[in-house]
Write an enzyme that holds these catalytic residues in place. Structure first.
Site, PDB file in Angstrom:
ATOM      1  N   HIS A 235       0.823  -1.215   0.000  1.00  0.00           N
ATOM      2  CA  HIS A 235       0.000   0.000   0.000  1.00  0.00           C
ATOM      3  C   HIS A 235       0.859   1.268   0.000  1.00  0.00           C
ATOM      4  O   HIS A 235       0.373   2.344   0.333  1.00  0.00           O
ATOM      5  CB  HIS A 235      -0.913   0.025   1.226  1.00  0.00           C
ATOM      6  CG  HIS A 235      -1.745  -1.197   1.389  1.00  0.00           C
ATOM      7  ND1 HIS A 235      -2.626  -1.621   0.429  1.00  0.00           N
ATOM      8  CD2 HIS A 235      -1.821  -2.112   2.387  1.00  0.00           C
ATOM      9  CE1 HIS A 235      -3.227  -2.733   0.838  1.00  0.00           C
ATOM     10  NE2 HIS A 235      -2.747  -3.049   2.023  1.00  0.00           N
TER      11      HIS A 235
ATOM     12  N   HIS B 195      -7.112  -4.644  -1.308  1.00  0.00           N
ATOM     13  CA  HIS B 195      -6.403  -5.908  -1.545  1.00  0.00           C
ATOM     14  C   HIS B 195      -7.033  -6.652  -2.708  1.00  0.00           C
ATOM     15  O   HIS B 195      -6.871  -7.850  -2.848  1.00  0.00           O
ATOM     16  CB  HIS B 195      -6.456  -6.796  -0.307  1.00  0.00           C
ATOM     17  CG  HIS B 195      -6.073  -6.098   0.948  1.00  0.00           C
ATOM     18  ND1 HIS B 195      -6.993  -5.464   1.742  1.00  0.00           N
ATOM     19  CD2 HIS B 195      -4.864  -5.924   1.526  1.00  0.00           C
ATOM     20  CE1 HIS B 195      -6.357  -4.915   2.774  1.00  0.00           C
ATOM     21  NE2 HIS B 195      -5.081  -5.175   2.669  1.00  0.00           N
TER      22      HIS B 195
END
Lengths: 336, 336
Positions: free
Chosen positions: B56, B219
């Site tokens: 991320h 995700h």
């Protein structure tokens, strides 16, 4: 083609509209597609102007603000702005101290900036000094270029010359900084995938699933060779080898080291860019090159191309000081 | 799979090594995979710790530094860090003033941060207050979550709580800022393409060439629905509609407006993100929502996913002041 846009023909104006909304501290002329710092022309300060085809964001519009550019002119995607736009921006930022044009070496840009400088001089007596950047060691001539292409060093030139102009240097002093950056900076890029120009709607080139292109340009122009995809460590060596062969970056000529810049091509995430930087830093240490400053991120992009480029710029204490000087733009900001 | 990496199993450590090389002002513990600000623990200051799965970036390691996090803990890609890592970071940044944990609402993260807080309290008496973030309006429960997911608001919480800790607030005062951000912030994301987890080597999901996923998680977890790719203007409306329906952002409750944040998922270039921001800003104006600050860029990415998310955070003068306070991290920097 999957992109976040409305009509492909409106992509540049629509994106500039968003930049204007997000950055009220800038003034955006949507008609001429020019981004200005709001207080331009700054009395007594040399004006600093750059521009070129769109699709390389944040270059150039994201580098407008105190400590960097006074104006950036946006052409269509991968297409030079026209002379009229450049004349408009040049006049608007001239406080009487003259204007430096930072021009990437592509045939269209060089021609249109040259024509604009002549018009500005003839019409309003604006003194313009243009410096053409050609730091890409990948190829001599290419699809859009006679001579080397201007790529990653452009960001560093805009930052350093911007700091010099802010510090009150005169027209030739600011232009000299751009020249020194170009003489002392070299770049090399690679791509894992093609970019897709919105108006074309399909990838500029095909690259098989197991291949990468070494020496790619920032418009998807062909590079030196296609080779199988390799580990990041080997890619770092492939990019550094021609850079280190082209100039001596190991010091001894008054330079204290380099600014090392790992640039993302647009679709490569930071996880991978920092990983690449780690390999570049390790290879430089092995080669005896001292890194005094670094920059990692997508700063000169090629739309949605996946890949990266490496730029090394030899610096001395003066250039390092200009690098550290405050800058406030959407794309680079510190000290303010 | 085409990525800039060495072995897929080394991607997190290799990337942290690059972060350490590029940012000598940070201290990176490669064994425990923790990024620290170099002067932690800062005497008298509440420690601020976050972390989670990697992939991320710049979240969380890129948000360590004065004015933001004291430490960030990196798990494997899309996998929570283990309690031992979290205990290590928590102890290391505790000056005696206690530590706030900022935890995104994923089952593994919540469990491991909770266990770590108990261990740190039992072993060294470190006082920990954890705040769980769940700003994603897309889905109630999802693949890795009971309740809503924590997404874009995390960046804003880390910035605002970091400024509060820097200003000398106590443990509950800093935790309160995180709670207020979570209560007043909402997010919604979309994807044009899947991401590819390095260890898996193939896209997490398939998305046909003419479709996009609305309400995607960071995700690659499924969202609300798949619909044909639409113009940016319509995408902005699709993302804003459930956000605006979930909270009143039009003021009248003491808030002066919102911080509007358009986030890139990793493979979406700035040209498109600014274009999206333009559409979001226009839609907010139509909806009577006042934007007081904005943020545009890839800050909470999902590896190489193409897409974006929108976060709105209601703010008052106090939160706006914390936003404007100096911050110096690799990912967000101003004022210093």
């Amino acid at each position: 083609m999957k992109k976040l846009l409305n009509a492909p023909s409106d992509v540049v104006t629509d994106s500039l509209r968003g930049l204007a909304a997000a950055h009220p501290e800038l003034r955006v002329d949507l008609t001429h597609r020019i981004v200005y710092r709001a207080d331009a022309p700054v009395p007594g300060k040399v004006g600093l102007v750059s521009g070129g085809g769109s699709g390389h964001e944040p270059l150039h519009g994201g580098f407008v603000g105190p400590g960097m550019l006074d104006a950036a002119i946006a052409g269509e995607v991968f297409t030079s702005p026209v002379p009229d736009q450049i004349v408009e921006a040049t006049r608007a930022v001239d406080s009487g101290a003259g204007v430096v044009h930072i021009v990437k070496n592509y045939t269209g840009d060089v021609m249109n900036f040259e024509m604009a400088a002549e018009i500005a001089a003839a019409d309003t007596g604006t003194e313009v000094v243009a410096v053409v950047l050609d730091d890409d060691v990948a190829v001599q001539d290419s699809l859009y270029t006679a001579g080397r292409r201007g790529v990653g060093v452009t960001v560093l030139a805009e930052k350093l010359a911007g700091a010099a102009a802010e510090a009150g240097r005169d027209l030739n002093g600011v232009a000299d900084i751009v020249r020194r950056v170009n003489e002392n900076g070299r770049s090399m890029g690679m791509a894992l995938t093609s970019c897709t120009v919105p108006a074309a709607g399909r990838p500029t080139f095909d690259l098989p699933e197991n291949e990468m292109e070494i020496g790619i340009g920032i418009h998807g122009e062909p590079g030196r060779r296609r080779v199988p995809v390799a580990p990041a460590k080997e890619i770092a060596e492939m990019l550094l080898e021609p850079i280190l062969a082209d100039l001596d970056f190991t010091g001894g000529d008054g330079s204290t080291g380099v600014i090392a810049f790992v640039n993302g091509m647009g679709a490569t995430p930071l996880l991978e860019l920092y990983l690449m930087y780690g390999e570049v830093a390790a290879a430089l240490q092995k080669a005896g090159v001292n890194v005094v400053r670094s920059l990692v991120g997508p700063y000169v992009t090629s739309l949605d191309m996946a890949g990266c480029s490496v730029t090394l710029l030899k610096v001395d204490d003066e250039l390092t000081g200009l690098w550290d000087a405050p800058v406030r733009t959407p794309g680079l900001r510190w000290g303010v």
